[in-house]
Design an enzyme around this catalytic site. Structure first.
Site, PDB file in Angstrom:
ATOM      1  CD  GLN A 126      -3.125   0.730   2.180  1.00 57.75           C
ATOM      2  OE1 GLN A 126      -3.227  -0.361   2.727  1.00 57.75           O
ATOM      3  NE2 GLN A 126      -3.975   1.702   2.420  1.00 57.75           N
ATOM      4  CG  ASP A 127       1.653   4.849   2.584  1.00 63.10           C
ATOM      5  OD1 ASP A 127       1.696   5.536   1.562  1.00 63.10           O
ATOM      6  OD2 ASP A 127       1.763   5.324   3.731  1.00 63.10           O
ATOM      7  N   PRO A 128       4.690   3.268   1.463  1.00 61.24           N
ATOM      8  CG  PRO A 128       6.083   4.622   0.190  1.00 61.24           C
ATOM      9  CD  PRO A 128       4.646   4.429   0.571  1.00 61.24           C
ATOM     10  CG  ASN A 143       4.705  -0.005  -1.016  1.00 68.45           C
ATOM     11  OD1 ASN A 143       3.921  -0.726  -0.399  1.00 68.45           O
ATOM     12  ND2 ASN A 143       5.916   0.269  -0.555  1.00 68.45           N
ATOM     13  CG  ASN A 168      -2.412   5.731   4.089  1.00 66.10           C
ATOM     14  OD1 ASN A 168      -2.018   5.057   3.141  1.00 66.10           O
ATOM     15  ND2 ASN A 168      -2.968   5.193   5.156  1.00 66.10           N
TER      16      ASN A 168
END
EC number: 3.2.2.27
Length: 227
Positions: free
Chosen positions: A66-68, A125, A136
């Site tokens: 999803q997100d780093p 990601n 986010n």
């Protein structure tokens, strides 16, 4: 800023057009502005590290994150992976537990997943940058359009691949994938919030059976200890 040279060579032909899109130019301006105001992770040279580590024509498996990671020095551009010397994060710990239970692979002392990437596992990601300390924070700024193009490019190849979609967020990308041509491995996310359903789902066996069925060498999931 949007020069094609920023992309790893093997991806330029399939993704070069994205760099000319208005959304991408706006995205790059936003990320540069964010960097001017404070730390952004990963560093510039690692934003496309996942594409760099797994060339387009070598992708056997695409794992969508999803997100780093938003902590200093944690992530290096590959989803779920952390740099050598960084404590293994909870989701990756759960991935290792499932791997050990399923395949009897030893639980490694590190979270550096480059050995997977080098075997053709694209650790992508959906969002490729993040503001320090704020999960986010770069969501819905354009990265999702770019990484959707990555997914579509792999899905459009003649050579089939295995797409690994853990959790509801990743599974929203299903419409981008032709399930008649590719294999999709779906399951709960390995995060502590949903790990109960993740444990016992045997994703690594499913992935390797699919990879072998597509005529490729299965993935060796063992991550060597770095001591």
């Amino acid at each position: 800023m949007t020069d094609i040279a920023m992309l790893p060579e093997s991806w330029r032909e399939v993704l070069g057009g994205e760099l000319q899109q208005p959304y991408f130019k706006e995205l790059m301006e936003f990320v540069e502005e964010e960097r001017a105001n404070g730390p952004v992770y990963p560093p510039r040279e690692e934003v496309f590290a996942a594409l760099d580590a797994t060339p387009f024509d070598r992708v056997k498996v695409l794992v969508l994150g999803q997100d780093p990671y938003h902590g200093e020095g944690q992530g290096h551009g590959l989803c779920f992976s952390v740099r050598p010397g960084v404590k293994v994060p909870p989701s990756l710990r759960n991935i290792y537990k499932e791997m050990h239970a399923e395949l009897d692979t030893p639980i490694p002392d590190n979270g550096y997943l480059m050995p997977w990437a080098e075997q053709g596992v694209l650790l992508l990601n959906a969002v490729l940058t993040v503001r320090a300390g704020e999960a986010n924070s770069h969501k819905s700024r354009g990265w999702e359009l770019f990484t959707d193009a990555v997914i579509r490019a792999v899905a459009a190849r003649t050579d089939p691949a295995v797409f690994v979609l853990w959790g509801n967020y990743a599974q929203k990308k299903l419409p981008l994938i032709d399930e008649a041509r590719h294999v999709v491995v779906k399951g709960a996310h390995p995060s502590p919030l949903s790990a109960k359903k993740f444990f016992g789902s045997r994703p690594f066996t499913q992935i390797n059976e699919a990879v072998a069925g597509q005529g490729h060498e299965p993935i060796d999931w063992t991550i060597p200890n770095l001591g």
